[in-house]
Write an enzyme that holds these catalytic residues in place. Structure first.
Site, PDB file in Angstrom:
ATOM      1  N   ARG A   1      19.696  -1.304  45.005  1.00  0.00           N
ATOM      2  CA  ARG A   1      18.973  -0.253  45.713  1.00  0.00           C
ATOM      3  C   ARG A   1      18.746   0.992  44.865  1.00  0.00           C
ATOM      4  NH1 ARG A   1      22.728  -0.646  51.117  1.00  0.00           N
ATOM      5  NH2 ARG A   1      21.601  -2.334  52.176  1.00  0.00           N
TER       6      ARG A   1
ATOM      7  N   ASP B   1      25.788  27.915  45.512  1.00  0.00           N
ATOM      8  CA  ASP B   1      24.514  27.720  44.811  1.00  0.00           C
ATOM      9  C   ASP B   1      24.502  28.315  43.410  1.00  0.00           C
ATOM     10  OD1 ASP B   1      23.384  26.341  46.906  1.00  0.00           O
ATOM     11  OD2 ASP B   1      22.440  28.097  47.796  1.00  0.00           O
TER      12      ASP B   1
ATOM     13  N   THR C   1      29.018  32.078  46.251  1.00  0.00           N
ATOM     14  CA  THR C   1      27.982  31.136  46.661  1.00  0.00           C
ATOM     15  C   THR C   1      28.178  29.816  45.932  1.00  0.00           C
ATOM     16  OG1 THR C   1      25.614  30.603  46.570  1.00  0.00           O
ATOM     17  CG2 THR C   1      26.428  32.141  44.928  1.00  0.00           C
TER      18      THR C   1
END
Length: 351
Positions: free
Chosen positions: A163, A128, A126
């Protein structure tokens, strides 16, 4: 023995390297077969032989030679339980053991088949990095590198235009990618699911950053939430439950609060999954593949290999299935981000 290998769930860098390592480690003593598109291929009886020539050059290739599927649970197959068909397929093909390379969903399915008597070895996969019992998943380092590179690139345009740039990463329940990627890319604010953040406090901190340095970078995980409740940004914005898009929503809310400062969002999405694995992930994938093959040769099943303390160990599938490894309170990386003044509710003015 006749061994089958499958890759389930989402793709990520390093899958091919694991397939290569498993196959080369088991040949020629055992026969190795690849299952096409994860558990879908077992229901559909789609297996093909793997030899050294088929896998030898896979080390640095992204994706998966076998294909994958993230919505193919045989126990919930088109409104019915097709697990019996999988068992029949394995018996019919003479498969004596199965190596499952996948994330929490695939390993949960694997654990259910292990309870039905299938000899299974798991390999945690994964980007993640959220599999219980495993300190580092292959694909994660590659994803972090993409996030860090994106932040560094966006800093130049943020500085040029004055920005605030918002970068959205993956991370539904765990914020490892945003946390490490944000630190590596020099983000001015890092927002993760484990630490709900205060929007007004975030806006105030970014306003100070822009006044001081002329621009700011925000790294937000897709599952990040607001403090003071359980609502996700998607629910807050109108009932959308599918994750993805929090960056654009956050950019809109910050734009309302930062006056003349422009706020732009970039969704990295599947860029984090694609491409060749980093050198670290190639080595980790190879280690996992070799470790899984050793389990097969030694007759150790019902386990997943895992990295703990820089050693490959064996963890019972029953302790992994249905669990999620999140960023724990008090983790050193959280303290690091907090001391830098870039973490969620801990956002504060830097020296």
């Amino acid at each position: 023995m006749k061994i089958a290998v499958l890759t389930g769930g989402g793709d990520c860098p390093g899958l091919n390297a694991v397939i290569r390592a498993v196959t080369l480690s088991l040949l020629p003593e055992h026969e190795v077969f690849g299952v096409e598109r994860g558990f879908w291929g077992l229901v559909q009886r789609r297996l093909r032989p793997l030899d050294a020539a088929a896998v030898r050059d896979l080390l640095d290739e992204g994706g998966t030679l076998l294909g994958t599927h993230n919505r193919a649970d045989p126990f919930h197959w088109e409104g019915r339980d097709a697990s019996g068909e999988v068992l029949h397929c394995l018996a019919e093909q003479g498969v004596e053991a199965l190596v499952v390379i996948g994330g929490d969903g695939s390993l949960t399915i694997a654990e259910r088949f292990a309870r039905l008597g299938v000899k299974i070895v798991g390999v945690p996969k994964t980007i993640d990095n959220d599999i219980e019992g495993n300190e580092r998943s292959f694909g994660f380092d590659s994803a972090v590198a993409v996030v860090a590179d994106a932040l560094v690139r966006l800093k130049t345009t943020a500085r040029s235009h004055g920005r605030v740039m918002v970068v959205e990463t993956m991370g539904r329940d765990a914020g490892w990618i945003a946390l490490e990627g944000g630190l590596a890319g020099g983000a001015d604010a890092i927002l993760i699911p484990e630490r709900p953040f205060d929007l007004e406090q975030l806006a105030s901190s970014l306003r100070e950053r822009v006044a001081r340095q002329g621009h700011a970078l925000v790294c937000v995980a897709e599952g990040a939430t607001l403090a003071g409740g359980t609502q996700s940004w998607q629910q807050l914005a109108g009932g959308v439950t599918r994750l993805g898009g929090v960056g654009a929503l956050l950019a809109h809310e910050l734009g309302q609060r930062l006056g003349e400062t422009e706020v732009r969002a970039t969704l990295l999405g599947h860029l984090q999954r694609g491409g060749a694995p980093t050198a670290f992930d190639r080595v980790l994938s190879t280690r996992f593949g070799v470790a899984a093959a050793r389990c097969v040769r030694e007759g150790v099943f019902g386990v997943t290999v895992a990295l703990q303390g820089d050693r490959c160990v064996r963890v019972p599938l029953s302790t992994v299935a249905g669990r999620n490894r999140r960023v724990p309170a008090g983790h050193e990386l959280l303290d690091c981000a907090a001391d830098l003044g870039v973490l969620g509710l801990s956002v504060r003015t830097s020296p």
